[in-house]
Design a protein around this motif. Structure first.
Motif, PDB file in Angstrom:
ATOM      1  N   HIS A   1      52.008 -65.070  43.864  1.00 26.99           N
ATOM      2  CA  HIS A   1      52.962 -64.251  44.636  1.00 26.99           C
ATOM      3  C   HIS A   1      52.246 -63.443  45.703  1.00 26.99           C
ATOM      4  N   ALA A   2      51.123 -62.847  45.289  1.00 28.87           N
ATOM      5  CA  ALA A   2      50.385 -61.988  46.228  1.00 28.87           C
ATOM      6  C   ALA A   2      49.938 -62.788  47.448  1.00 28.87           C
ATOM      7  N   VAL A   3      49.397 -63.994  47.194  1.00 32.19           N
ATOM      8  CA  VAL A   3      48.917 -64.814  48.321  1.00 32.19           C
ATOM      9  C   VAL A   3      50.104 -65.228  49.187  1.00 32.19           C
ATOM     10  N   GLU A   4      51.190 -65.657  48.536  1.00 32.40           N
ATOM     11  CA  GLU A   4      52.370 -66.053  49.320  1.00 32.40           C
ATOM     12  C   GLU A   4      52.840 -64.909  50.213  1.00 32.40           C
ATOM     13  N   GLU A   5      52.862 -63.718  49.627  1.00 31.58           N
ATOM     14  CA  GLU A   5      53.314 -62.550  50.400  1.00 31.58           C
ATOM     15  C   GLU A   5      52.456 -62.322  51.635  1.00 31.58           C
ATOM     16  N   VAL A   6      51.126 -62.330  51.454  1.00 29.84           N
ATOM     17  CA  VAL A   6      50.271 -62.026  52.611  1.00 29.84           C
ATOM     18  C   VAL A   6      50.330 -63.138  53.664  1.00 29.84           C
ATOM     19  N   ILE A   7      50.489 -64.386  53.212  1.00 35.11           N
ATOM     20  CA  ILE A   7      50.582 -65.473  54.198  1.00 35.11           C
ATOM     21  C   ILE A   7      51.892 -65.354  54.979  1.00 35.11           C
ATOM     22  N   LYS A   8      52.991 -65.092  54.241  1.00 37.52           N
ATOM     23  CA  LYS A   8      54.293 -64.919  54.913  1.00 37.52           C
ATOM     24  C   LYS A   8      54.215 -63.802  55.938  1.00 37.52           C
ATOM     25  N   LYS A   9      53.631 -62.685  55.483  1.00 41.67           N
ATOM     26  CA  LYS A   9      53.538 -61.512  56.381  1.00 41.67           C
ATOM     27  C   LYS A   9      52.759 -61.887  57.647  1.00 41.67           C
ATOM     28  N   ARG A  10      51.672 -62.601  57.439  1.00 44.97           N
ATOM     29  CA  ARG A  10      50.815 -62.977  58.563  1.00 44.97           C
ATOM     30  C   ARG A  10      51.574 -63.868  59.544  1.00 44.97           C
TER      31      ARG A  10
ATOM     32  N   ASP B   1      56.873 -74.782  63.036  1.00 48.86           N
ATOM     33  CA  ASP B   1      57.592 -74.084  61.981  1.00 48.86           C
ATOM     34  C   ASP B   1      57.704 -74.929  60.708  1.00 48.86           C
ATOM     35  N   LEU B   2      57.570 -76.237  60.850  1.00 49.56           N
ATOM     36  CA  LEU B   2      57.842 -77.116  59.731  1.00 49.56           C
ATOM     37  C   LEU B   2      56.860 -76.955  58.579  1.00 49.56           C
ATOM     38  N   LEU B   3      55.630 -76.712  58.871  1.00 50.66           N
ATOM     39  CA  LEU B   3      54.665 -76.555  57.780  1.00 50.66           C
ATOM     40  C   LEU B   3      53.595 -75.525  58.147  1.00 50.66           C
ATOM     41  N   ILE B   4      52.975 -74.994  57.120  1.00 47.09           N
ATOM     42  CA  ILE B   4      51.924 -74.015  57.356  1.00 47.09           C
ATOM     43  C   ILE B   4      50.628 -74.765  57.583  1.00 47.09           C
ATOM     44  N   GLU B   5      49.910 -74.384  58.625  1.00 48.37           N
ATOM     45  CA  GLU B   5      48.636 -75.049  58.862  1.00 48.37           C
ATOM     46  C   GLU B   5      47.717 -74.826  57.665  1.00 48.37           C
ATOM     47  N   ARG B   6      46.940 -75.871  57.340  1.00 49.18           N
ATOM     48  CA  ARG B   6      46.156 -75.834  56.106  1.00 49.18           C
ATOM     49  C   ARG B   6      45.209 -74.631  56.029  1.00 49.18           C
ATOM     50  N   GLU B   7      44.548 -74.355  57.159  1.00 46.25           N
ATOM     51  CA  GLU B   7      43.557 -73.266  57.129  1.00 46.25           C
ATOM     52  C   GLU B   7      44.177 -71.925  56.711  1.00 46.25           C
ATOM     53  N   LYS B   8      45.474 -71.747  57.061  1.00 44.05           N
ATOM     54  CA  LYS B   8      46.128 -70.463  56.754  1.00 44.05           C
ATOM     55  C   LYS B   8      46.233 -70.230  55.247  1.00 44.05           C
ATOM     56  N   LEU B   9      46.157 -71.315  54.465  1.00 44.85           N
ATOM     57  CA  LEU B   9      46.302 -71.183  53.017  1.00 44.85           C
ATOM     58  C   LEU B   9      45.062 -70.593  52.350  1.00 44.85           C
ATOM     59  N   TYR B  10      43.941 -70.636  53.044  1.00 42.82           N
ATOM     60  CA  TYR B  10      42.748 -70.092  52.377  1.00 42.82           C
ATOM     61  C   TYR B  10      41.775 -69.410  53.305  1.00 42.82           C
ATOM     62  N   TYR B  11      41.984 -69.538  54.602  1.00 36.64           N
ATOM     63  CA  TYR B  11      40.974 -69.038  55.517  1.00 36.64           C
ATOM     64  C   TYR B  11      41.312 -67.624  55.953  1.00 36.64           C
ATOM     65  N   ASN B  12      40.345 -66.706  55.845  1.00 37.10           N
ATOM     66  CA  ASN B  12      40.540 -65.334  56.342  1.00 37.10           C
ATOM     67  C   ASN B  12      41.687 -64.590  55.688  1.00 37.10           C
ATOM     68  N   LEU B  13      41.894 -64.756  54.394  1.00 38.80           N
ATOM     69  CA  LEU B  13      42.956 -64.001  53.726  1.00 38.80           C
ATOM     70  C   LEU B  13      42.429 -62.606  53.390  1.00 38.80           C
ATOM     71  N   PRO B  14      43.316 -61.602  53.362  1.00 39.39           N
ATOM     72  CA  PRO B  14      42.874 -60.226  53.070  1.00 39.39           C
ATOM     73  C   PRO B  14      42.684 -60.032  51.572  1.00 39.39           C
ATOM     74  N   TRP B  15      41.517 -60.385  51.068  1.00 40.83           N
ATOM     75  CA  TRP B  15      41.327 -60.455  49.615  1.00 40.83           C
ATOM     76  C   TRP B  15      41.387 -59.112  48.910  1.00 40.83           C
ATOM     77  N   THR B  16      41.004 -58.041  49.580  1.00 38.42           N
ATOM     78  CA  THR B  16      41.084 -56.746  48.893  1.00 38.42           C
ATOM     79  C   THR B  16      42.541 -56.336  48.706  1.00 38.42           C
ATOM     80  N   GLU B  17      43.368 -56.712  49.689  1.00 43.80           N
ATOM     81  CA  GLU B  17      44.809 -56.427  49.564  1.00 43.80           C
ATOM     82  C   GLU B  17      45.378 -57.230  48.390  1.00 43.80           C
ATOM     83  N   ILE B  18      44.944 -58.486  48.272  1.00 49.16           N
ATOM     84  CA  ILE B  18      45.416 -59.343  47.175  1.00 49.16           C
ATOM     85  C   ILE B  18      44.921 -58.790  45.834  1.00 49.16           C
TER      86      ILE B  18
END
Length: 351
Positions: A189-198, A220-237
């Motif tokens: 959930h946390a990761v989904e939230e931050v990706i959506k927000k981004r 809009d059809l799909l999320i680019e692959r890199e967004k799923l793991y690259y540069n995520l705000p890990w301390t926020e997660i």
DNA sequence: TTAACCCCTTGGTTGTGCAA
DNA sequence: TTGCACAACCAAGGGGTTAA
């Protein structure tokens, strides 16, 4: 400032993420150096220091010592430990242009070169796993001296950074071991939230810039692959998950993601695993890269299949230590050549 | 039985921001 | 010019599980 940023963009692609404060610092000392390197056809580097760069730093330090007559690298780089000589050392540094001399021949921001030099010459750096005895000592010393890592560092021969982090690990209340279903849910959930927000933020930004609709609609059809793991705000997660630290979260997420990308399959074995190794060796060999820091792992992933890049990096590491004799003494390109010439035919034979 | 694979932890290194 | 705090990334290893 905007002009400086524009000029720096050419040397530092991520310049827009750097604060104005740091931009001014870099502009003052490094911009001219970078331009000089460009004239010689040398690109500015980031990431791990190569052996060649480390050697150059040592050469620069030794030359500066003989130029000024300061009798040790420790005095030069840790002058606060020598209060009586500190002023003299300081004067010599200014007079002989310490910054310029120490960073000569290394196409990086000088400050990072300075840090690297301190690390190389720090007499208090001991590496390796902490023993139980050391952990007990650390707790004892911390109780006595608080977070005065400098004092504790001198007593334990560990770097201040290492001690600070080890202490926070010992004292932290995070869970260890297997993740519970609830924790995994929280993480997802946390990761989904931050990706959506981004994505929402990016879309808002694009709307402001009024991109033509044809450019946005297909994305809009799909999320680019890199967004799923690259540069995520890990301390926020980490905060959202609550029971694990950010590094645990990150690694767990990569495991979940890899299984999902691999159509839910938990492990890759047999011929499929063999084929992956073959592809990995071939791709790395094709890239003709001299230093591991220059490998573009995302490009390797794109060429090989659907994995988070950390997975392939780990795969490469395992391949290296299990197949390449004396790998510690070999350069990256020697390792790749060995794998390509000696192991690739074997793997292809097995397949 | 064992090599291969994965999960998890942890130390090391680099990068950034701020302050003195 | 230097020090400190902290975030983020990278490398390495231990140990459990399982397919061959």
């Amino acid at each position: 400032l905007d002009v400086i940023k524009q000029q720096l963009q050419e040397f530092i692609p991520h310049v827009k993420n750097i604060s104005d404060y740091s931009i001014r610092k870099i502009a003052g000392r490094d911009l001219a150096r970078f331009k000089e390197f460009k004239k010689q056809g040398i690109a500015v580097r980031f990431g791990r220091f190569t052996q060649k760069e480390n050697d150059q730093i040592q050469k620069n330090v030794e030359e500066f010592l003989s130029l000024t007559g300061i009798d040790s690298a420790e005095k030069l780089l840790f002058s606060y430990k020598y209060p009586e000589e500190r002023k003299t050392i300081q004067r010599l540094k200014t007079k002989h242009q310490f910054c310029e001399k120490i960073s000569a021949g290394i196409p990086r921001p000088w400050r990072l070169i300075y840090y690297r030099a301190r690390k190389i010459y720090d007499p208090n750096i001991r590496k390796g796993k902490y023993s139980n005895e050391e952990e007990k000592k650390l707790l004892r010393y911390q109780a006595r001296h608080g977070n005065d890592w400098k004092t504790i560092s001198a007593m334990m021969s560990r770097s201040t950074l290492s001690l600070g982090r080890k202490y926070s690990i010992i004292k932290s209340a995070v869970n260890n071991g297997h993740w519970s279903k609830k924790e995994i849910q929280k993480l997802t959930h946390a990761v989904e939230e931050v990706i959506k927000k981004r994505i929402e933020e990016e879309e808002a930004e694009e709307e402001e810039n009024v991109l033509p609709s044809s450019e946005t609609s297909s994305r809009d059809l799909l999320i680019e692959r890199e967004k799923l793991y690259y540069n995520l705000p890990w301390t926020e997660i980490e905060t959202k998950v609550g029971t694990r630290n950010w590094r645990q979260c990150k690694q767990k997420w990569h495991t979940i993601l890899r299984a999902r990308m691999n159509k839910g399959k938990e492990v890759i074995r047999g011929n499929e695993a063999l084929q992956m190794k073959i592809n990995l060796i071939k791709r790395l060999h094709e890239m003709q890269v001299e230093d591991i820091n220059d490998v573009k792992w995302i490009e390797v992933c794109n060429a090989i299949g659907d994995f988070p890049s950390s997975y392939l990096q780990d795969k490469f590491y395992k391949l290296k230590i299990s197949c390449v004799p004396l790998w510690r003494r070999k350069t990256f390109s020697e390792i790749i050549n060995y794998l390509y010439e000696k192991k690739l035919p074997e793997f292809e034979e097995q397949l």
